[in-house]
Design a protein around this motif. Sequence first.
Motif, mmCIF file in Angstrom:
data_model
loop_
_atom_site.group_PDB
_atom_site.id
_atom_site.type_symbol
_atom_site.label_atom_id
_atom_site.label_comp_id
_atom_site.label_asym_id
_atom_site.label_seq_id
_atom_site.Cartn_x
_atom_site.Cartn_y
_atom_site.Cartn_z
ATOM 1 N N ILE A 1 18.664 35.672 -27.076
ATOM 2 C CA ILE A 1 18.613 33.571 -27.033
ATOM 3 C C ILE A 1 20.311 33.778 -28.191
ATOM 4 C CG2 ILE A 1 17.574 31.569 -27.888
ATOM 5 C CD1 ILE A 1 15.276 32.239 -25.986
ATOM 6 N N ALA A 2 19.692 34.655 -28.974
ATOM 7 C CA ALA A 2 20.429 33.973 -30.351
ATOM 8 C C ALA A 2 22.172 34.476 -30.076
ATOM 9 C CB ALA A 2 20.517 34.596 -31.637
ATOM 10 N N ASN A 3 21.982 35.655 -29.441
ATOM 11 C CA ASN A 3 23.720 36.375 -28.517
ATOM 12 C C ASN A 3 23.971 35.849 -27.548
ATOM 13 O OD1 ASN A 3 23.551 37.635 -30.706
ATOM 14 N ND2 ASN A 3 22.398 39.182 -29.667
ATOM 15 N N LEU A 4 23.076 34.543 -26.863
ATOM 16 C CA LEU A 4 23.916 33.594 -25.486
ATOM 17 C C LEU A 4 25.604 33.487 -26.073
ATOM 18 C CD1 LEU A 4 21.287 32.152 -23.922
ATOM 19 C CD2 LEU A 4 22.387 34.452 -23.073
ATOM 20 N N PRO A 5 25.516 32.731 -26.865
ATOM 21 C CA PRO A 5 27.107 31.796 -27.176
ATOM 22 C C PRO A 5 28.412 32.946 -26.903
ATOM 23 C CG PRO A 5 25.186 30.588 -27.992
ATOM 24 C CD PRO A 5 24.372 32.248 -28.180
ATOM 25 N N GLU A 6 27.713 33.634 -27.629
ATOM 26 C CA GLU A 6 28.536 34.338 -28.469
ATOM 27 C C GLU A 6 28.828 35.474 -26.952
ATOM 28 O OE1 GLU A 6 29.579 39.511 -30.758
ATOM 29 O OE2 GLU A 6 27.856 36.911 -31.698
ATOM 30 N N ARG A 7 28.154 36.247 -26.115
ATOM 31 C CA ARG A 7 28.104 37.043 -24.580
ATOM 32 C C ARG A 7 28.576 36.828 -23.910
ATOM 33 N NH1 ARG A 7 24.853 41.892 -25.758
ATOM 34 N NH2 ARG A 7 25.989 43.098 -28.289
ATOM 35 N N THR A 8 28.269 34.918 -23.788
ATOM 36 C CA THR A 8 27.448 34.278 -22.172
ATOM 37 C C THR A 8 28.137 33.232 -22.118
ATOM 38 O OG1 THR A 8 25.770 32.520 -22.354
ATOM 39 C CG2 THR A 8 25.787 35.058 -21.295
#
Length: 181
Positions: free
Chosen positions: A11-18
Amino acid sequence: MDVDAATSTMIANLPERTGRPLDEWFAVLDDAGLEKHAQAMALLKSEYGVTHGFANLIVTLHRSRGIATSDESLVDAQYSGKKGALRPIYERLVELVTTFGDDVQVDPKKTGVSLRRSKQFALIEAPSAARVQLGVNLRDVAPEGRLRAATGMCTHRIDVTAVDEVDDELVSWLREAYRRA
């Protein structure tokens, strides 16, 4: 790393990855109005280039939000809106049944409340805003009057539209179903 930690990391990585945070993905899925998990995943993967793992996470979290998990919130959801007027019937039934013995289990589910002993002996549901449907297990008892034949988990059903219909006759059917369980 446990599952909760892994989920939190994703969830924390969503903005960077998606390219978007979770709440924005929820808005995309809300706007799409797709009912099936696979359809929502396909949309995220084909239209937005989201990888399978992130798409599955987003859709799973989207579909599970707002789902009541506590017993009280499950019952609240069943008796919300127009069905709210039926809540006193439910409460009266549970109040009576719990006097039958210490072994009575009141087990709310998403669409009904199972009443159990060693096995289910009754089921309380609110299928419409007009009535509570009480299912009871009374094999070999002929349907008569308010006690109607049913199919499914319970052998009989009684429709209840007011608290005063939780009378001695209805309680005797419930008590007999409890005894047989």
